[in-house]
Scaffold this motif. Structure first.
Motif, PDB file in Angstrom:
ATOM      1  N   ALA A  96      54.788  33.999  60.263  1.00  0.00           N
ATOM      2  CA  ALA A  96      55.220  34.871  61.337  1.00  0.00           C
ATOM      3  C   ALA A  96      57.293  35.056  60.995  1.00  0.00           C
ATOM      4  N   LEU A  97      57.528  34.189  60.473  1.00  0.00           N
ATOM      5  CA  LEU A  97      59.227  34.240  60.058  1.00  0.00           C
ATOM      6  C   LEU A  97      59.164  34.359  58.161  1.00  0.00           C
ATOM      7  N   SER A  98      58.131  33.692  57.831  1.00  0.00           N
ATOM      8  CA  SER A  98      58.129  33.562  55.887  1.00  0.00           C
ATOM      9  C   SER A  98      57.413  36.135  55.952  1.00  0.00           C
ATOM     10  N   THR A  99      56.891  36.560  57.232  1.00  0.00           N
ATOM     11  CA  THR A  99      56.863  37.884  56.555  1.00  0.00           C
ATOM     12  C   THR A  99      58.009  38.575  57.186  1.00  0.00           C
ATOM     13  N   LEU A 100      58.780  38.382  58.123  1.00  0.00           N
ATOM     14  CA  LEU A 100      59.641  39.000  58.404  1.00  0.00           C
ATOM     15  C   LEU A 100      61.064  38.495  57.594  1.00  0.00           C
ATOM     16  N   ALA A 101      61.041  37.414  56.894  1.00  0.00           N
ATOM     17  CA  ALA A 101      61.975  37.182  55.796  1.00  0.00           C
ATOM     18  C   ALA A 101      61.628  38.058  54.837  1.00  0.00           C
ATOM     19  N   VAL A 102      60.640  38.120  53.990  1.00  0.00           N
ATOM     20  CA  VAL A 102      60.274  38.843  53.388  1.00  0.00           C
ATOM     21  C   VAL A 102      60.495  40.102  53.343  1.00  0.00           C
ATOM     22  N   GLY A 103      59.976  41.071  54.865  1.00  0.00           N
ATOM     23  CA  GLY A 103      60.539  42.383  55.037  1.00  0.00           C
ATOM     24  C   GLY A 103      62.469  42.734  55.269  1.00  0.00           C
ATOM     25  N   ILE A 104      63.283  40.937  55.138  1.00  0.00           N
ATOM     26  CA  ILE A 104      64.520  41.342  55.680  1.00  0.00           C
ATOM     27  C   ILE A 104      65.381  41.511  54.326  1.00  0.00           C
ATOM     28  N   PHE A 105      64.754  40.496  53.042  1.00  0.00           N
ATOM     29  CA  PHE A 105      64.592  40.040  52.165  1.00  0.00           C
ATOM     30  C   PHE A 105      64.550  41.383  51.368  1.00  0.00           C
ATOM     31  N   TYR A 106      63.463  42.425  51.436  1.00  0.00           N
ATOM     32  CA  TYR A 106      63.308  43.296  50.876  1.00  0.00           C
ATOM     33  C   TYR A 106      64.588  44.729  51.111  1.00  0.00           C
ATOM     34  N   ASP A 112      63.409  50.093  50.321  1.00  0.00           N
ATOM     35  CA  ASP A 112      63.154  50.240  51.146  1.00  0.00           C
ATOM     36  C   ASP A 112      60.706  50.427  52.214  1.00  0.00           C
ATOM     37  N   LYS A 113      60.329  50.623  50.739  1.00  0.00           N
ATOM     38  CA  LYS A 113      59.372  51.027  51.125  1.00  0.00           C
ATOM     39  C   LYS A 113      59.137  49.794  51.227  1.00  0.00           C
ATOM     40  N   GLU A 114      59.045  48.659  50.160  1.00  0.00           N
ATOM     41  CA  GLU A 114      58.563  47.539  50.565  1.00  0.00           C
ATOM     42  C   GLU A 114      58.637  47.123  51.748  1.00  0.00           C
ATOM     43  N   ALA A 115      59.951  47.107  51.824  1.00  0.00           N
ATOM     44  CA  ALA A 115      60.911  46.429  53.467  1.00  0.00           C
ATOM     45  C   ALA A 115      59.118  47.808  54.482  1.00  0.00           C
ATOM     46  N   GLY A 197      70.825  43.947  59.213  1.00  0.00           N
ATOM     47  CA  GLY A 197      72.434  44.003  58.882  1.00  0.00           C
ATOM     48  C   GLY A 197      73.404  42.178  58.913  1.00  0.00           C
ATOM     49  N   ASN A 198      72.881  41.424  59.989  1.00  0.00           N
ATOM     50  CA  ASN A 198      73.324  40.090  59.798  1.00  0.00           C
ATOM     51  C   ASN A 198      72.800  39.105  58.842  1.00  0.00           C
ATOM     52  N   ILE A 199      71.591  39.015  58.324  1.00  0.00           N
ATOM     53  CA  ILE A 199      70.757  38.621  57.445  1.00  0.00           C
ATOM     54  C   ILE A 199      71.762  38.436  56.007  1.00  0.00           C
ATOM     55  N   SER A 200      72.218  40.362  55.831  1.00  0.00           N
ATOM     56  CA  SER A 200      72.753  40.641  55.322  1.00  0.00           C
ATOM     57  C   SER A 200      73.744  40.510  54.617  1.00  0.00           C
ATOM     58  N   HIS A 201      74.527  39.574  55.539  1.00  0.00           N
ATOM     59  CA  HIS A 201      75.783  40.196  55.673  1.00  0.00           C
ATOM     60  C   HIS A 201      76.238  38.182  54.873  1.00  0.00           C
ATOM     61  N   ILE A 202      75.487  37.607  55.729  1.00  0.00           N
ATOM     62  CA  ILE A 202      75.737  36.095  55.376  1.00  0.00           C
ATOM     63  C   ILE A 202      75.023  35.687  54.200  1.00  0.00           C
ATOM     64  N   LEU A 203      74.274  36.398  53.443  1.00  0.00           N
ATOM     65  CA  LEU A 203      73.526  35.822  52.264  1.00  0.00           C
ATOM     66  C   LEU A 203      74.941  35.803  50.518  1.00  0.00           C
TER      67      LEU A 203
END
Length: 203
Positions: A96-106, A112-115, A197-203
């Motif tokens: 689950a966490l990996s799948t969510l992370a990959v979506g967020i990273f896309y 956005d299509k892959e996300a 948005g939060n994840i993007s901000h901290i990267l």
């Protein structure tokens, strides 16, 4: 299974000599070894130059699900989210966490299509995108990235693109309420949007 409770228990076997060393480095052991204590209590030691780095990478190579997840997050900070996506792919969609992370990273890199595809896979295999679980998992992702030394420089701010299609729609409430509170209708993807948005901000 040897090491399934914690990698710490492998120390005694390693000290037993060559046969112990060979056993510990068996792919079946590396694949099931519980690396979470290593990551949680000795985070710097799994990073480049760390005491446990070599063993940790062997776990990743052997297909250890949690090791792949942690290495994927670490790579997002050190190399970039494109490499992170590649590392995490073996865990998708079952973890689950990996799948969510990959979506967020896309989302971060503007794909956005892959996300959207990843978020749909996540919803089909794990949790509703509007659930409390999303908030909890988003917090876990943020905490792990921070523990690995997230720079908080928003390097993907310019490319950030949340899906807006027939299945995953951008929320219409981009400002005005606490995303941890559940809302229906046009607010239904607010939680996921703000986690991205939060994840993007901290990267």
């Amino acid at each position: 299974m040897v090491g399934a409770d914690s990698f710490y228990y492998l120390g005694g076997i390693l000290r037993a000599g060559k046969r112990g060393y060979a056993l510990v480095h068996e792919p079946s052991v590396l694949r099931k070894c519980n690396v979470q204590p290593m990551v949680t209590f000795a985070t710097c030691q799994i990073c480049t130059g760390g005491q446990f780095r070599e063993f940790f990478i062997k776990c990743v190579t052997a297909g250890n699900t949690n090791a792949i997840y942690y290495e994927g997050l670490y790579a997002a900070l050190i190399i970039g989210v494109e490499e992170s996506i590649r590392i995490l792919q073996p865990n998708v969609p079952n973890h689950a966490l990996s799948t969510l992370a990959v979506g967020i990273f896309y989302v971060c890199i503007g794909n956005d299509k892959e996300a959207s595809k990843l978020f749909q896979q996540f919803a089909a295999n794990h949790y509703d995108l509007r659930s409390d679980a999303i908030v909890e998992m988003g917090s876990d992702l943020e905490w792990r990235l921070t523990s690995f030394g997230a720079p908080y420089i928003n390097r993907y701010g310019a490319s950030f693109k949340f899906p807006d299609d027939k299945v995953i729609k951008s929320p219409r409430c981009l400002y005005g309420h606490d995303y941890t509170v559940d809302f229906e209708g046009s607010y239904k993807n607010c939680r996921l949007f703000w986690i991205c948005g939060n994840i993007s901000h901290i990267l």
